[in-house]
Design an enzyme around this catalytic site. Structure first.
Site, PDB file in Angstrom:
ATOM      1  N   SER A  90      -6.374  11.166 -11.334  1.00 15.57           N
ATOM      2  CA  SER A  90      -5.835  11.279 -12.867  1.00 15.57           C
ATOM      3  C   SER A  90      -6.983  11.252 -13.851  1.00 15.57           C
ATOM      4  O   SER A  90      -8.040  10.477 -13.377  1.00 15.57           O
ATOM      5  CB  SER A  90      -4.759  10.142 -13.102  1.00 15.57           C
ATOM      6  OG  SER A  90      -4.229  10.391 -14.163  1.00 15.57           O
ATOM      7  N   SER A  91      -6.541  11.998 -14.710  1.00 16.05           N
ATOM      8  CA  SER A  91      -7.613  12.239 -15.927  1.00 16.05           C
ATOM      9  C   SER A  91      -7.021  13.014 -17.056  1.00 16.05           C
ATOM     10  O   SER A  91      -5.621  13.134 -17.101  1.00 16.05           O
ATOM     11  CB  SER A  91      -8.620  13.220 -15.328  1.00 16.05           C
ATOM     12  OG  SER A  91      -8.004  14.462 -15.408  1.00 16.05           O
TER      13      SER A  91
END
Length: 377
Positions: A90-91
């Site tokens: 995730s980012s």
């Protein structure tokens, strides 16, 4: 990295000016969105990867707000979650890519949008800023990320519909969406998305290393061109999955198998061919190992269990070792042969037609010039 100011508003203005100057952000409405939405509200601790050095730098807004804010308002991807193997899951992606995609989406007030991949919630906030909460639905496979995003969105005054679930299934049960935008990479465009998008609606998704922008037709098909290079984290189907690392790919290809001498096509390291290969064969992972005794190509396909490695001999050939039901090297070289004969087309010359049953056909320059059907993923 150090900040010249800890004023978030000033840093946001600097970022917007840079995105405008670099040609990623044109429309005043999206400039206002990037100015108005606090990116730091969606990250507390994050990591930035420098591909040039291979190093990772950890930032913490509470511990060193100045340095962290400077990173937040740079054109960087902020990694916020890693799997057991150290690969990001995730980012908050680079603002330049976010801006490019929001403008490519051609979304306007009155449209309903489905976002695939909630992540931190920052992109959903930008959509809410322009469209209003009622127009935005976002789905993510990770319930913890969804709840975290819900909290952070509420803290800055936004309340879109957030759902924990498999984005490939879309979100059925309501009138069709005007736009679907995917902030994760997929091997193919799910047929469910076509069924959930109105006639004339747009689907913007990352396939391989490129974005494709599809318009849904009255007959339930969708078609359009690849528009830009882009690479998102792949959509997860299982929260416990661990992505393959370069070390894993090399190890998978380092086995006894069938040995042959095969042609080494021109341009194997060209970006446009790598992009095409990832579109056509989305489950094949490839790395190039540079050694003092020469390069080695390593490929593996965990879906079929196939693998290959090739060592160029300097005479336009390579010694190839393969295993499994598919010949991954032959797949690559056949595709490279077509690409070379076609004049080495960039992805923007390619397009895609997706049938209502999910069948994909790749075309060159125009839909009437098909290249090949894409294998089901």
């Amino acid at each position: 990295m150090t900040a010249t100011t800890t004023d978030s508003a000033a840093l946001r203005a600097q970022l917007v000016n840079r995105l405008v100057a670099d040609g990623f952000l044109h429309e005043p409405r999206w400039q206002r969105a990037f100015l108005g939405v606090l990116r730091e509200a969606f990250v507390e601790q994050f990591t930035v990867h420098d591909p040039a050095t291979g190093t990772y730098t950890r930032y913490d807004l509470a511990a060193d707000r100045g340095a962290a804010l400077a990173a937040v308002y740079s054109d960087l991807s902020l990694l916020t979650q890693l799997d057991a193997g150290g690969t990001a899951t995730s980012s908050s992606t680079t603002p330049s890519l976010m801006a490019l995609m929001l403008e490519r989406l051609a979304v306007h007030p009155g449209h309903r949008v489905l976002e695939i991949g909630t992540g931190t919630g920052y992109n959903a906030a930008l959509l809410c800023h322009e469209l209003g909460d009622h127009a935005v639905t976002s789905i993510d496979i990770d319930p913890a990320l969804v709840e975290q995003a819900r909290t952070r969105l509420a803290e800055v005054g936004y309340g879109p519909r957030l759902i924990a679930g498999d984005g490939a299934l879309g979100v059925a049960g309501a009138r069709p969406y005007d736009r679907i935008i995917a902030t994760c990479g997929l091997p193919r465009v799910p047929a469910a998305w076509l069924a959930q998008t109105r006639e004339g609606g747009i689907i913007l998704v990352n396939l391989g290393f490129a974005l494709v922008r599809l318009t849904v037709a009255a007959d339930g098909t969708a078609g359009g061109r690849f528009t830009d290079y882009a690479a998102f984290m792949p959509r997860r189907t299982n929260l416990d999955d661990t992505a393959l690392t370069a070390r894993d790919i090399i190890a998978a290809a380092d086995r006894d198998g069938t040995i042959c001498r095969a042609p080494l096509p021109d341009g194997l390291d060209e970006r446009s061919l790598q992009c095409l290969h990832a579109i056509v064969h989305p489950h094949v992972h490839k790395v190039v190992v540079h050694n003092d005794d020469g390069d080695m190509y390593a490929l593996t396909d965990p879906v079929s269990g196939s693998w290959a490695r090739a060592r160029p001999d300097g005479n336009a050939n390579a010694t190839v070792v393969t295993g499994g039901p598919r010949d991954l090297w032959a797949d690559l070289t056949t595709l490279a042969g077509w690409w070379n004969e076609a004049g080495r087309p960039e992805p923007t010359r390619l397009g895609l037609t997706v049938a209502s049953d999910g069948a994909h056909e790749l075309w060159l320059d125009r839909p009437e010039q098909p290249v090949m059907p894409l294998p089901p993923a």
